[in-house]
Design an enzyme around this catalytic site. Structure first.
Site, short mmCIF file in Angstrom:
data_model
loop_
_atom_site.label_atom_id
_atom_site.label_comp_id
_atom_site.label_asym_id
_atom_site.label_seq_id
_atom_site.Cartn_x
_atom_site.Cartn_y
_atom_site.Cartn_z
CD GLU A 157 5.15 7.69 -1.35
OE1 GLU A 157 4.98 7.93 -0.24
OE2 GLU A 157 5.11 6.43 -1.70
CG ASP A 200 7.55 1.31 0.03
OD1 ASP A 200 8.10 1.69 0.93
OD2 ASP A 200 6.33 1.73 -0.39
CD GLU A 230 3.58 0.63 3.94
OE1 GLU A 230 4.93 1.06 4.50
OE2 GLU A 230 3.31 1.17 2.87
C1 BDP Z 1 5.32 3.82 2.12
C2 BDP Z 1 4.21 4.08 2.79
C3 BDP Z 1 3.95 5.51 3.11
C4 BDP Z 1 5.04 6.33 3.46
C5 BDP Z 1 6.25 6.13 2.35
C6 BDP Z 1 7.61 6.79 2.70
O1 BDP Z 1 3.32 3.37 2.40
O2 BDP Z 1 3.07 5.53 3.98
O3 BDP Z 1 4.80 7.76 3.49
O4 BDP Z 1 6.61 4.72 2.24
O5 BDP Z 1 8.26 6.11 3.16
O6 BDP Z 1 6.00 2.88 2.29
O7 BDP Z 1 7.70 7.89 2.75
#
Ligand code: BDP
Length: 703
Positions: free
Chosen positions: A294, A368, A396
């Site tokens: 990401e 996720d 989340e």
């Molecule tokens: C996602 C989240 C993000 C996190 C990412 C992670 O939206 O904020 O940074 O995972 O786990 O679920 O690195």
């Protein structure tokens, strides 16, 4: 701290409202006098042999707990002489058979010669035993013939805090960070002790204090001192601190030209930095790393592998008792790829290439933290690399702090699923992978993204305390049941009234299924970009395709769902043949996973007897209606619950009901544009239009 605790005990005994601060460590006076006196006879004094701060924490906790529960002070002594009727804390390496069956942090609680002995090979084990004895009393069980042995099944049991230097928490819904960075290290909030007590009561022995999207500042001297001040508090509760690291830190704060993990200067930088950290924090736990994920930089920026990156950090940790937790949460912005497959594709070729100090941390599902997700195909596929579990306690994707979702069933569902890594049923569940029993891992770990914040009650929604509790209990022993944990938590936290305990436990156990029904039924998912709250199944524009909604649900005029069989992305091929057989055929694929793996026609008859469209509508409507049922059930327990907590949860349920209908309406109105089918009887069509709900989501996002 102690004075605070006593004040709370006092306030609660004279009937003040409960603000939730004390979590499950309430220690309220036991009302049944005979029962109380029974316990008191076995707890006349506490014998503390030894000076370790952790042992002292054990004795102090027992003393505080017994003072509250029994209403009398129980002295801590160092030698009982001939007296019996007390609790003896023993850290012993001795040849005693009781001790031999324990692993390092396990404990044995046994009634012997009219004393209750809590024994362990380590001071931390004694502390866990002390909490277990208190739990026994808090839940009203007998302590007369105790013979209890308990060993943690997993070695490293951690919370991951996604906390930032500016006081915010990524995906946090209970206020700002607990860690008052601006005040540390000079000012140490007494609340840190209560945080440590709560974790130790569950057997959690590590905490990563900062966000995986890490700031390099955490590796500066300024922050190392702040983190060291936290470590100084946590140490007395058997908790070690860990840091998330920003991979290019050698460049950003080290002034080097590169962060290439194989560059000698970079390696030296990590060696020196690690040395500096251990000087300030001698029991530092190690590093957690999110790299090449990401947008976070990582070793691939230098044509190096995840193993190269992890091993450089492991080398720096070599002189110390610390580990590297390298995250497998990776996926590339490839429009043609299936994000589901990314972690497996990147990590399985590296099996066996990691240093022995590295553990690869894998999210429970391949995408996720969805409300319902199949297990990650990495579990069972990395026999030569220890894998650890990453769950998410913070909600989340499960409704932030307003929706009541008890998460133990999410955790258990994953842990109990058979990976068939051995080719046959039994012995190769996900739990067997991460507890090391399947592949003989030399190191085992489990972590979860925390839901704590600076809110007075720690978790925003009082019911979300149960998720912190459940994670901790399962991290210690994954064979515990969701029901058993819920029951225990309710009795320690909310009420001992048997009917209320039953009603609330039942609500908890059903809450996740209800949420899934109105949010993501039959295998829908919603990991698209943004705040992860407002329903937006129509969202089709984003910086990358796998950050849109349509990428996941694939609705079209024919049907719905992501084809991950051989005719589609073939992600299913990443599972063992037995798992593939279960999920490959849309006729036999369990409904909860159907749309995860298949594109199913709207008119297809499912094994419920309904078509896909009718089944979806049934789920969305009954799910939203069930929140009404939750409200009714909750209303019934009013007399048994503290008024402040009762009112708080009542309010949140009202919001949940409204938002559940919003989710339902958004999905059905949007999907209807493809299915072209009416809402089946007896359900009534939404009172608003698709445009209405779209507008609502846009406005919501403005916040
Ligand atoms: C996602 C989240 C993000 C996190 C990412 C992670 O939206 O904020 O940074 O995972 O786990 O679920 O690195």
């Amino acid at each position: 701290m102690k004075r605070l605790t006593i004040l709370f005990l006092l306030l609660s005994s004279i009937g003040y409202a409960d603000d939730g601060y004390r979590l499950w460590l309430k220690y309220d006076l036991i009302k049944d006098v005979a029962k109380r006196e029974g316990y008191a006879r076995s707890a006349q004094f506490i014998v503390l042999n030894g000076t370790s701060p952790v042992l002292k924490s054990a004795a102090n906790e027992l003393q505080t707990g017994l003072q509250g529960l029994l209403g009398k002070s129980v002295p801590i002594i160092t030698n009982a002489g001939n007296r019996t009727g007390g609790i003896v804390l023993t850290e012993s390496k001795g040849p005693d058979a009781d001790i031999q069956q324990l692993n390092r942090e396990g404990y044995r609680i046994i009634k012997k010669q009219n004393n209750i002995t809590i024994a362990s090979k380590s001071d931390a084990g004694v502390l866990y035993g002390a909490f277990a004895l208190l739990r026994q009393i808090q839940t009203g069980q007998s302590i007369d013939n105790l013979a209890l042995t308990s060993n943690p099944k997993i070695q490293y049991r951690l919370l991951n805090h996604w906390d930032n230097t500016n006081g915010t928490i990524e995906r946090g819904y209970a206020g700002g960070t607990l860690w008052k960075w601006y005040e540390l290290p000079a000012t140490v909030d007494p609340r840190y002790v209560d945080y440590a007590r709560a974790n130790a009561s569950l057997g959690i022995n590590g905490t990563v204090v900062n966000n995986v999207n890490a700031s390099a500042r955490f590796l500066t001297d300024e922050y190392i001192q702040k983190v060291a001040a936290l470590a100084n508090v946590f140490r007395s509760y058997g908790i070690r601190v860990y840091l998330s690291v920003y991979f290019p830190a050698p460049k950003t704060i080290g002034g080097l030209k590169t962060a290439d993990p194989l560059d000698p200067d970079v390696k030296k930088w990590w060696v020196d930095k690690t040395k500096e950290i251990y000087k300030a924090i001698p029991d530092f736990g190690g590093y957690l790393v999110k790299a090449n994920s990401e947008g976070e930089p990582g070793p691939q920026d230098y044509d190096r592998t995840h193993a190269d990156g992890a091993n450089t950090l492991a080398e720096a940790l070599k002189p110390y008792d610390g580990i590297v937790m390298w995250r497998a949460f990776v996926y590339k912005a490839d429009p043609k790829a299936d994000r589901f497959k990314a972690a497996y594709e990147e990590f399985t070729p590296l099996d066996g290439k990691f240093d022995k100090k590295v553990i690869v941390q894998v999210k429970n599902g391949p995408i996720d933290f969805q409300p319902r997700e199949p297990f990650s195909p990495l579990f069972g596929a990395m026999p030569k690399t220890p894998l650890s579990m990453e769950f998410q306690i913070t909600q989340e994707y499960t409704g932030f702090a307003t929706h009541w979702v008890y998460e133990a069933p999410i955790f258990k569902e994953c842990l109990d699923t058979d990976t068939y890594a051995k080719g046959k049923a039994g012995g190769s569940t996900v739990a067997n992978v991460i507890d090391g029993s399947l592949h003989g891992y030399a190191m085992t770990a489990i972590a979860s993204v925390a839901n704590t914040g600076a809110d007075r009650n720690w978790t925003g929604n009082p019911m979300a305390q149960a998720n912190w509790y459940a994670f901790g209990r399962l991290a210690w022993d994954h064979t515990l049941t969701s029901e058993g944990i819920a029951n225990e938590w309710v009795r320690m936290t909310l009420t001992s009234d048997p009917n209320a305990v039953k009603t609330i436990t039942d609500l908890m156990l059903k809450s996740r299924g209800i949420y899934v029904d109105y949010n993501t039924p039959i295998g829908l998912s919603r990991p698209w970009s943004g705040i992860h709250f407002a329903p937006e199944p129509w969202q089709e524009k984003s910086a990358r395709p796998d950050w849109t909604a349509i990428y996941y649900h694939r609705a079209d005029s024919i049907g719905l769902g992501f084809d991950r069989t051989a005719t589609g992305s073939n992600a299913l091929a990443q599972y063992s043949p037995e798992v593939q057989r279960k999920w490959n055929n849309p006729e036999t694929c369990p409904l909860p996973y159907l749309l995860w793996f298949h594109h199913v026609p709207w008119t297809k008859k499912l094994n419920t007897g309904r078509t896909l469209w009718d089944e979806l509508c049934t789920r969305f409507y009954t799910g939203a209606d069930s929140v009404g049922w939750m409200q009714q059930q909750w209303a019934q327990v009013k007399p048994a619950i503290d008024p402040e907590i009762f009112a708080d949860v009542t309010g949140r349920l009202a919001t949940q009901r409204m938002e559940a209908i919003w989710w339902r309406d958004s999905w059905v109105l949007y999907l209807q544009t493809y299915s072209k089918k009416p809402i089946p009887a007896p359900f009534k069509k939404p009172e608003r239009t698709l445009e209405d709900v779209k507008r609502l989501s846009e406005i919501y996002k403005l916040r």
